[in-house]
Scaffold this motif. Structure first.
Motif, mmCIF file in Angstrom:
data_model
loop_
_atom_site.group_PDB
_atom_site.id
_atom_site.type_symbol
_atom_site.label_atom_id
_atom_site.label_comp_id
_atom_site.label_asym_id
_atom_site.label_seq_id
_atom_site.Cartn_x
_atom_site.Cartn_y
_atom_site.Cartn_z
ATOM 1 N N THR A 87 0.863 -1.182 0.000
ATOM 2 C CA THR A 87 0.000 0.000 0.000
ATOM 3 C C THR A 87 0.897 1.227 0.000
ATOM 4 O O THR A 87 2.101 1.143 0.293
ATOM 5 C CB THR A 87 -0.883 0.038 1.256
ATOM 6 O OG1 THR A 87 -0.036 0.025 2.417
ATOM 7 C CG2 THR A 87 -1.835 -1.146 1.298
ATOM 8 N N LEU A 88 0.320 2.365 -0.328
ATOM 9 C CA LEU A 88 1.087 3.605 -0.257
ATOM 10 C C LEU A 88 1.579 3.824 1.169
ATOM 11 O O LEU A 88 0.842 3.620 2.136
ATOM 12 C CB LEU A 88 0.240 4.786 -0.713
ATOM 13 C CG LEU A 88 -0.158 4.805 -2.190
ATOM 14 C CD1 LEU A 88 -0.996 6.043 -2.493
ATOM 15 C CD2 LEU A 88 1.056 4.747 -3.106
ATOM 16 N N ASP A 89 2.824 4.233 1.289
ATOM 17 C CA ASP A 89 3.506 4.506 2.549
ATOM 18 C C ASP A 89 3.888 3.252 3.322
ATOM 19 O O ASP A 89 4.355 3.348 4.461
ATOM 20 C CB ASP A 89 2.729 5.490 3.434
ATOM 21 C CG ASP A 89 3.046 6.935 3.064
ATOM 22 O OD1 ASP A 89 3.835 7.556 3.782
ATOM 23 O OD2 ASP A 89 2.546 7.409 2.039
ATOM 24 N N SER A 90 3.705 2.066 2.727
ATOM 25 C CA SER A 90 4.312 0.878 3.319
ATOM 26 C C SER A 90 5.834 1.031 3.274
ATOM 27 O O SER A 90 6.384 1.742 2.426
ATOM 28 C CB SER A 90 3.907 -0.367 2.535
ATOM 29 O OG SER A 90 2.527 -0.633 2.679
ATOM 30 N N ALA B 279 -4.526 3.182 5.156
ATOM 31 C CA ALA B 279 -4.810 4.414 4.416
ATOM 32 C C ALA B 279 -4.501 5.615 5.316
ATOM 33 O O ALA B 279 -4.886 5.641 6.495
ATOM 34 C CB ALA B 279 -6.259 4.435 3.975
ATOM 35 N N LEU B 280 -3.798 6.610 4.772
ATOM 36 C CA LEU B 280 -3.366 7.744 5.584
ATOM 37 C C LEU B 280 -4.553 8.618 5.991
ATOM 38 O O LEU B 280 -5.449 8.873 5.175
ATOM 39 C CB LEU B 280 -2.346 8.591 4.820
ATOM 40 C CG LEU B 280 -1.050 7.888 4.422
ATOM 41 C CD1 LEU B 280 -0.082 8.893 3.805
ATOM 42 C CD2 LEU B 280 -0.386 7.195 5.611
ATOM 43 N N PRO B 281 -4.553 9.112 7.240
ATOM 44 C CA PRO B 281 -5.675 9.928 7.721
ATOM 45 C C PRO B 281 -5.574 11.389 7.324
ATOM 46 O O PRO B 281 -6.494 12.167 7.588
ATOM 47 C CB PRO B 281 -5.569 9.774 9.244
ATOM 48 C CG PRO B 281 -4.109 9.546 9.480
ATOM 49 C CD PRO B 281 -3.592 8.772 8.309
ATOM 50 N N TRP C 137 3.870 12.746 12.647
ATOM 51 C CA TRP C 137 4.870 11.804 12.150
ATOM 52 C C TRP C 137 4.609 11.425 10.699
ATOM 53 O O TRP C 137 5.537 11.087 9.976
ATOM 54 C CB TRP C 137 4.924 10.574 13.057
ATOM 55 C CG TRP C 137 3.667 9.742 13.066
ATOM 56 C CD1 TRP C 137 3.405 8.640 12.309
ATOM 57 C CD2 TRP C 137 2.506 9.967 13.863
ATOM 58 N NE1 TRP C 137 2.151 8.147 12.594
ATOM 59 C CE2 TRP C 137 1.564 8.947 13.550
ATOM 60 C CE3 TRP C 137 2.151 10.926 14.828
ATOM 61 C CZ2 TRP C 137 0.309 8.867 14.146
ATOM 62 C CZ3 TRP C 137 0.899 10.841 15.421
ATOM 63 C CH2 TRP C 137 -0.001 9.820 15.080
ATOM 64 N N ILE C 138 3.353 11.517 10.270
ATOM 65 C CA ILE C 138 3.033 11.275 8.859
ATOM 66 C C ILE C 138 3.292 12.541 8.045
ATOM 67 O O ILE C 138 3.873 12.497 6.954
ATOM 68 C CB ILE C 138 1.573 10.826 8.700
ATOM 69 C CG1 ILE C 138 1.338 9.517 9.461
ATOM 70 C CG2 ILE C 138 1.198 10.667 7.230
ATOM 71 C CD1 ILE C 138 -0.119 9.105 9.541
#
Length: 431
Positions: A62-65, A99-101, A116-117
């Motif tokens: 997934t994205l950002d894995s 999934a990024l918040p 941190w994201i």
């Protein structure tokens, strides 16, 4: 294999990279993965027919894995990311991301909830590369001039400086405070014969300010040095130190700042000496030029609006982004500033791009005079521990402090919330 940073990859080499998945195009026969580490980005290209063993992990991505990939770096003129791609023979998923918040355009307070994201982007990582270069440049400049780095306590037994805007905390069976600045301890170091000291450390201010430039905890870079003849010696050292630092930043990150933050934030290395004006001269000029007026009672210090107008003024008069301001009213300056024979404080503010970044001065080192100044401000007993530093001899000295976060903010045109790793304000204590 040892890991290779993406910026160091050359065609024809066998490499092992680790980083975040920034982009993923998982087609029926091909997969294109963009991996990002702190040094850059690179494309990984997978022909599924040639490596069917890699397909299950690609399908899990997934994205950002976070992944680790081994393979061969090859030149490819069709690849936009530096004309190099990696043909992998192994992929290991270290961590699968939900999934990024948040997104890049989310509101600042939402982004701070997931800081941190938020910090993973190239734009935000540059903030801390810039800060690292700033403080390293300051240190290098001062160490070459015989300064000692010291570390003063942040838990103190008496409210520092004015006694206002300090955080009180329980300390065993008593009360303690968080230090507003290392000011008193820098001067103690002068009385200790250290002659030249600096510190880079946290500073605490219990101010209920909700502006773009205030925080309740920030990083201060402070210095003090002995055997000066005038506060202008302090100004000279600061302009030399800042010019050195800005030159280093321009060389290392100037192009990145323009690319990521815009042409208006192009780093301009200043020329020396920096221009100097008195408070009275500034008010005369901004009234003549811009029609800005304040009551006479306000003219002992610069208002926020007057401070902002100095950017325009300094550019028009001196073609400079910097302006030293002197001759403040005595009642607007701390009691430890030395005064001349007319009672004028021997200190200065330095304004950069319309925002104050420094207050500095020659300090009062004579015990009797210092006690008189403190008593006049109603601070006699409150600062007795500090005035004791001067009873047994102390050389003439002066110094100043800079806010690392505020400098960063002005370099990039961002708010203090973005310039700090984790912002602390009246309504934010987490994460």
């Amino acid at each position: 294999m040892e890991r290779t940073h993406i910026a160091n990859i050359v065609p024809g080499s066998r490499v092992k990279i680790s980083g975040f998945v920034e982009n993923l195009r998982n087609k029926r026969t091909m997969a294109f993965i963009v991996i990002r580490d702190i040094t850059g980005k690179i494309q990984v290209t997978v022909v599924k027919e040639e490596h069917p063993d890699l397909v299950p992990d690609i399908d899990r991505m997934t994205l950002d894995s976070v992944v680790t990939i081994e393979g061969t770096a090859v030149a490819n003129d069709y690849v936009k990311l530096g004309g190099i791609e990696i043909i992998p023979d192994s992929i290991r998923i270290e961590s699968v991301a939900d999934a990024l918040p948040i997104k890049d355009d989310s509101a600042i307070d939402s982004r701070l909830d997931y800081r941190w994201i938020d910090l993973r982007s190239e734009k935000n990582t540059l903030i801390f590369k810039l800060q690292t270069e700033m403080t390293a440049s300051f240190r290098e400049f001062l160490l070459e001039r015989g300064f000692l780095e010291f570390h003063s306590p942040k838990i103190i037994g008496a409210a520092s400086e004015s006694g206002a805007d300090v955080f009180k905390l329980s300390y065993f069976d008593g009360v303690a405070y968080l230090a507003q600045s290392p000011q008193f301890y820098k001067q103690m170091a002068m009385a200790s014969g250290f002659e030249r000291v600096f510190e880079c450390a946290p500073v605490f201010r219990a101010e209920k300010s909700y502006t773009r430039k205030h925080a309740t905890e920030f990083t201060g870079f402070d210095l003090e040095f002995s055997y000066i003849d005038s506060f202008r010696d302090v100004m000279k050292l600061e302009e030399e130190m800042l010019t050195y630092m800005i030159g280093r930043v321009a060389e290392k990150f100037g192009d990145d700042i323009v690319r990521l933050y815009g042409e208006e934030y192009r780093v301009v290395v200043p020329t020396k000496p920096f221009p100097v004006m008195t408070v009275a001269q500034i008010y005369d000029e901004i009234e003549k030029r811009y029609g800005y007026t304040v009551p006479e009672s306000e003219k002992g210090d610069l208002t926020t609006d007057a401070e902002h107008l100095t950017y325009r003024l300094a550019k028009e008069l001196y073609d400079s982004e910097f302006l030293f301001v002197t001759d403040f009213a005595a009642d607007r300056r701390p009691f430890y500033h030395m005064h001349d024979e007319n009672g004028v404080p021997q200190g200065f503010d330095l304004i950069w791009r319309g925002t104050e970044i420094t207050s500095g001065s020659q300090r009062e080192h004579r015990y009797e005079q210092l006690c008189e100044n403190a008593a006049a401000k109603g601070l006699g007993e409150d600062v007795k521990f500090y005035t004791e530093f001067f009873r047994y001899g102390c050389p003439p000295h002066g110094g100043f402090g800079l806010g690392v976060d505020r400098l960063t903010m002005l370099f990039l045109g961002i708010s203090i919330k973005e310039a700090e790793f984790l912002f602390r304000g009246p309504d934010r204590l987490t994460p």
